[in-house]
Every structure is written in C-alpha cells, then in structure tokens.
Design an enzyme around this catalytic site. Structure first.
Site, PDB file in Angstrom:
ATOM      1  N   LYS A  22      -3.988  -9.721 -16.373  1.00 37.80           N
ATOM      2  CA  LYS A  22      -2.863  -8.785 -16.362  1.00 37.80           C
ATOM      3  C   LYS A  22      -3.303  -7.331 -16.338  1.00 37.80           C
ATOM      4  O   LYS A  22      -2.758  -6.515 -15.584  1.00 37.80           O
ATOM      5  CB  LYS A  22      -1.955  -9.034 -17.566  1.00 37.80           C
ATOM      6  CG  LYS A  22      -0.761  -8.087 -17.627  1.00 37.80           C
ATOM      7  CD  LYS A  22       0.230  -8.465 -18.698  1.00 37.80           C
ATOM      8  CE  LYS A  22      -0.256  -8.160 -20.085  1.00 37.80           C
ATOM      9  NZ  LYS A  22       0.834  -8.245 -21.086  1.00 37.80           N
ATOM     10  N   TYR A  99      -3.165  -0.207 -25.923  1.00 34.58           N
ATOM     11  CA  TYR A  99      -2.924  -1.470 -25.234  1.00 34.58           C
ATOM     12  C   TYR A  99      -3.257  -1.321 -23.755  1.00 34.58           C
ATOM     13  O   TYR A  99      -2.851  -0.349 -23.109  1.00 34.58           O
ATOM     14  CB  TYR A  99      -1.469  -1.919 -25.427  1.00 34.58           C
ATOM     15  CG  TYR A  99      -1.200  -2.269 -26.873  1.00 34.58           C
ATOM     16  CD1 TYR A  99      -1.293  -3.585 -27.315  1.00 34.58           C
ATOM     17  CD2 TYR A  99      -0.923  -1.271 -27.806  1.00 34.58           C
ATOM     18  CE1 TYR A  99      -1.089  -3.905 -28.654  1.00 34.58           C
ATOM     19  CE2 TYR A  99      -0.722  -1.578 -29.142  1.00 34.58           C
ATOM     20  CZ  TYR A  99      -0.812  -2.894 -29.565  1.00 34.58           C
ATOM     21  OH  TYR A  99      -0.633  -3.203 -30.886  1.00 34.58           O
ATOM     22  N   ASP A 101      -2.182  -2.750 -21.173  1.00 36.08           N
ATOM     23  CA  ASP A 101      -1.101  -2.863 -20.192  1.00 36.08           C
ATOM     24  C   ASP A 101      -0.041  -1.788 -20.398  1.00 36.08           C
ATOM     25  O   ASP A 101       1.093  -1.935 -19.935  1.00 36.08           O
ATOM     26  CB  ASP A 101      -0.466  -4.252 -20.238  1.00 36.08           C
ATOM     27  CG  ASP A 101       0.241  -4.534 -21.560  1.00 36.08           C
ATOM     28  OD1 ASP A 101      -0.015  -3.796 -22.537  1.00 36.08           O
ATOM     29  OD2 ASP A 101       1.057  -5.480 -21.615  1.00 36.08           O
ATOM     30  N   HIS A 360      -6.476  14.625  23.295  1.00 41.02           N
ATOM     31  CA  HIS A 360      -5.798  13.338  23.331  1.00 41.02           C
ATOM     32  C   HIS A 360      -6.717  12.215  23.793  1.00 41.02           C
ATOM     33  O   HIS A 360      -7.641  12.413  24.569  1.00 41.02           O
ATOM     34  CB  HIS A 360      -4.574  13.373  24.263  1.00 41.02           C
ATOM     35  CG  HIS A 360      -4.572  14.478  25.249  1.00 41.02           C
ATOM     36  ND1 HIS A 360      -3.589  15.440  25.291  1.00 41.02           N
ATOM     37  CD2 HIS A 360      -5.453  14.817  26.219  1.00 41.02           C
ATOM     38  CE1 HIS A 360      -3.859  16.305  26.245  1.00 41.02           C
ATOM     39  NE2 HIS A 360      -4.973  15.954  26.825  1.00 41.02           N
ATOM     40  N   TYR A 363     -12.456   8.921  21.665  1.00 39.55           N
ATOM     41  CA  TYR A 363     -13.235   8.465  20.516  1.00 39.55           C
ATOM     42  C   TYR A 363     -14.512   9.286  20.457  1.00 39.55           C
ATOM     43  O   TYR A 363     -15.311   9.291  21.404  1.00 39.55           O
ATOM     44  CB  TYR A 363     -13.590   6.980  20.619  1.00 39.55           C
ATOM     45  CG  TYR A 363     -14.591   6.585  19.556  1.00 39.55           C
ATOM     46  CD1 TYR A 363     -14.218   6.538  18.211  1.00 39.55           C
ATOM     47  CD2 TYR A 363     -15.921   6.312  19.881  1.00 39.55           C
ATOM     48  CE1 TYR A 363     -15.143   6.221  17.224  1.00 39.55           C
ATOM     49  CE2 TYR A 363     -16.847   5.992  18.897  1.00 39.55           C
ATOM     50  CZ  TYR A 363     -16.453   5.955  17.573  1.00 39.55           C
ATOM     51  OH  TYR A 363     -17.364   5.656  16.596  1.00 39.55           O
ATOM     52  N   ASN A 374     -14.354  21.961  24.730  1.00 46.22           N
ATOM     53  CA  ASN A 374     -13.116  21.254  25.068  1.00 46.22           C
ATOM     54  C   ASN A 374     -13.456  19.840  25.515  1.00 46.22           C
ATOM     55  O   ASN A 374     -14.251  19.645  26.436  1.00 46.22           O
ATOM     56  CB  ASN A 374     -12.371  21.989  26.183  1.00 46.22           C
ATOM     57  CG  ASN A 374     -11.010  21.364  26.460  1.00 46.22           C
ATOM     58  OD1 ASN A 374     -10.021  21.667  25.799  1.00 46.22           O
ATOM     59  ND2 ASN A 374     -10.960  20.478  27.447  1.00 46.22           N
TER      60      ASN A 374
END
Length: 452
Positions: A22, A99, A101, A360, A363, A374
C-alpha cells in the site's frame, strides 16, 4: 531537543486489491511513503525508523537510503506493537510517530506539534471531521482536557457523536515511551495493541495531553483504497497549483494541471491546460507553455515558449527559444537563445546554437548545430550504424536543404550548404555546396501500367 521519527508502513492494504504494498502506491508519481520520508527529513531528526511488514523486501528495495533504518514487524498486531519493534533504535528526547499512507502531512503542522512536547507533556494531532466514522474519538473532560482516545469499534453511542478524530500522529517524550508500550493490552474489539491507549496511560501518569489541529481532513487522510488514493492525488495537485499561482504563475485551469516532482518558477509564467511537470523542472520569468505538454527534468530560460502538444525530457531551452507544436526534445537536447524547433521535430542529445532553426519534420540526434543554421524539412541525422552512435557537427550559418540525410560521423563547415534530397556521407568544407543525389532522368512517352 533531539528527535527520533518512527514511520509505520507495515500494513497490507487489502482494499487496494494490488500486489504492490500500500505505501508504495504513488501520489504525484512518488510513493506515499516517499512523501512521508521527505517530510520527516525536513524535521532533521537524529534517526528515521521505518516499520515494514507486508512486502518488506519490495519497500526496502524501493526506498533504501543511508538515513533510513528499516524495522520488521513480522505480525501485524496493531500500531502499538508496530512502534514497539523500533524501540531498541530510539534514544532521542522526543519521538514522533507518522504513517506511511498519510502523504500530505505538512512540515509546519508537525513543527507545531513537536513544540508541545516536554518531559511532562505529549502532543497529539487531531482533526475536525464532517464524518468521523472509522476514526478514534478524542474524549475530553468538562474542562476540555484530553482523557483518552476511543477507537470507533469500541466507542459508545455517545462517544460516536464526537467529531474530533484522532489522526494517529503523536509526539511523545522519548523516556516515557518504552514504559507505556510495555503496558499495552489487546483486550479490545480488534484484539490489537492500540498505540492510542498510550493517551490514557499518560493522563493516569499525570502528564498533560496537548493537541494540535490539522488544517483539514485531507492533510491527514490515509489511503485505504484507490478512491482515497485519487482524492489524495487531487488534493495534492490543487495544493501545488495554489502554491505556483501565489508565486506569479497563471494557470488557465488549475484543475487541469499536474505537478509530479519539484518545480521552480519565475514570475509572469503562463501555463495552459493539461500540462504535466515531472521530475525537477526550472521555469524562468515570462515562459509560456501551451496545452497538452509534458515537461520532465528540464530548464526553460526567460521568455521561452513551448507550444501545444510538445514533450520535453532532460532538455534546456535558452532565453527566447521556442518549440512546437508537437515537438519532442529528448535528454541532452539544448536550444540556444532564440533557437526555433517547429512541429514534428525530434531532438536527442543535440545542441542548437543561438538563432538556429529546424522548422518541421526532422530528426536531429547526436548533433551540434551552429548559430543561425537552418535545417530544412525532412532532414535526418543518420547517427546509428546498428552498433554505435556517431555525431553530426555543423558550423555557423549552415543551410541544410529539405529531405537531406546526414550520415554520421560527418562535419559541415561554416556557411556550408546541402542541396535538397542529398545524402551527405563525407565532410563538407566551409562555404561549399554539397549535392549528393542521383541525376534526374526523364523518359519521354512514358505510359503508366494498366490493370489486367
């Protein structure tokens, strides 16, 4: 006064219906127990004892650190029994019980609670509850002095009308704790050793039980199921949103904004809807972040603009730089001042100089791009040969024609140019045009194939 902190984190959390312990379920991408440990550290204790049981190996592996001592509770026999497992490690003048939790407890609240502790007084954190069902009730005498805590299952009908509930968070004089824990009994409806019984013992021993009130229910809410976990997440995000707005950030909709880490912000920052900030993020003055962006472990310098649907991870944007929409900056990417990365451009471990542009559909991986260069649409740096990565280095004022493939390792000197559609496999000197494509051939009288 010296301080030891005990964090109880041994519960199974069956209502979570999960194989994950938990306390490892996340709020804002961090385990609940991790939040509690961070708060504990902020109090500068001499030790932090974490009592674990269910999924102990998993919890220890996930959160192990030099300043944490993990203590095993082999059988879950109640909160009093859990604290008793840590007793051999406790030597401070004050002991604070937290505690694992309850992740939203604030440092300031705990500081006020600890200030109540002395040799003849302990501190108890309480909360006013709209619906106290399930909570232990704070029983006071006619003058308002705390006499005991009665667990819900053991409470009378009259006691169940009390709306002041026990949070379980307790700060006690260290030298008294061992005696009280040794006197606990499990003669109750649960058959457990309740830490809350310490309160009645303290009163009987002549100590004063001073109380501090939590700001609201959410600060001390524990997560027993996924519904409560979601409530904690929502409250945490609203808390972070309010803090950022108080620092000069405009959030278009505070209910559609997530912080999942540490964020440092300047003034006059604007953040649109559905933005997620993860890890360590630094945002300087006048930055604008468009909708649906994810920014992780990144730095945005003054005046940077992140347009819609962009994803930044381990990146840095220089002053006045912009990216997107739909840009992706992966780890090691760095944009110089006023550099521009447009839509559907991906950078990985790439540095763009001041004023460089990739408008645009490109990669650029393992690359160095000089100032004012550019990059034409469709450009790819071919950086991987199937076994190793190689770098592409471009000087200043380079012009890359559209749909160029730059096969690394390759260098292009200042003011070099590549013709559109070129495959560049060798270095290009400064002030040189490189054209690497097949010569066009026209076939006259060409007839298209027909279906048979």
């Amino acid at each position: 006064m010296s301080l030891d902190i005990v964090i109880l984190a041994a519960g199974q959390g069956t209502r979570m219906r999960s194989a994950l312990p938990k306390v490892l379920h996340p709020v804002a991408n961090k385990p609940m127990l991790g939040h509690v440990i961070d708060t504990a550290r902020s109090l500068q204790p001499q030790s932090i004892q974490v009592v674990i049981g269910h999924g102990a190996d998993t919890v220890r592996e996930r959160l192990a650190a030099d300043d944490l001592n993990f203590v095993i509770q082999a059988e879950q026999l109640g909160t009093g029994h859990a604290v008793a497992q840590a007793l051999p490690q406790l030597s401070a003048e004050r002991v604070l019980i937290l505690y694992g939790d309850v992740p939203l407890i604030e440092t300031a609240t705990l500081q006020r609670l600890l200030a109540l502790v002395s040799d003849d007084q302990l501190g108890l954190l309480t909360v006013e509850l709209a619906d106290p069902t399930g909570y232990g009730r704070i029983v006071r005498d006619d003058s308002g002095v705390v006499q005991a805590i009665v667990e819900h299952k053991d409470a009378s009908d009259a006691q169940r009308q009390i709306r002041e509930g026990n949070t379980g968070i307790l700060a006690v004089p260290g030298k008294r704790l061992a005696d009280w824990l040794g006197r606990l009994s499990n003669s109750n409806a649960q058959g457990e050793y309740y830490l809350t019984d310490v309160i009645a013992m303290a009163v009987a021993d002549g100590l004063t039980v001073a109380t501090e009130r939590a700001a609201d229910e959410m600060e001390v809410l524990g997560a027993n199921d996924r519904i409560q976990l979601a409530q904690l997440e929502c409250h945490y995000q609203q808390r972070m949103a309010r803090r950022l707005m108080a620092q000069g950030v405009t959030l278009r909709d505070p209910h559609r904004f997530d912080v999942r880490g540490q964020v440092s912000v300047g003034r006059d920052v604007t953040i649109d809807i559905n933005v997620i900030l993860e890890g360590k993020v630094v945002i300087e003055d006048d930055v604008q972040i468009g909708p649906n962006c994810v920014i992780k472990d990144s730095v945005l310098r003054k005046g940077a603009i992140v347009k819609a649907n962009s994803h930044l991870d381990g990146a840095e944007m220089g002053e006045g730089a912009d990216c997107g929409p739909f840009a992706r900056l992966r780890p090691g990417s760095k944009l110089g001042a006023k550099a521009h990365v447009g839509n559907f451009v991906e950078l990985k471990n790439a540095v763009m100089g001041e004023g460089a542009k990739a408008g645009h559909l490109s990669y650029l991986g393992d690359a160095e791009i000089g100032a004012r260069s550019n990059i034409g649409a469709g450009t790819i740096t071919c950086n991987y040969d199937g076994a190793n990565k190689f770098r592409t280095v471009m000087g200043e004022d380079v012009f890359i024609g559209s749909n160029s493939a730059l096969v690394a390792p390759v260098m292009l000197g200042d003011r070099a140019t590549t013709g559109a559609g070129s495959v560049v496999t060798s270095d290009v000197p400064a002030d040189t045009l490189a054209v690497g494509r097949a010569k066009q051939r026209n076939i006259e009288g060409w007839k298209r194939p027909t279906k048979k």
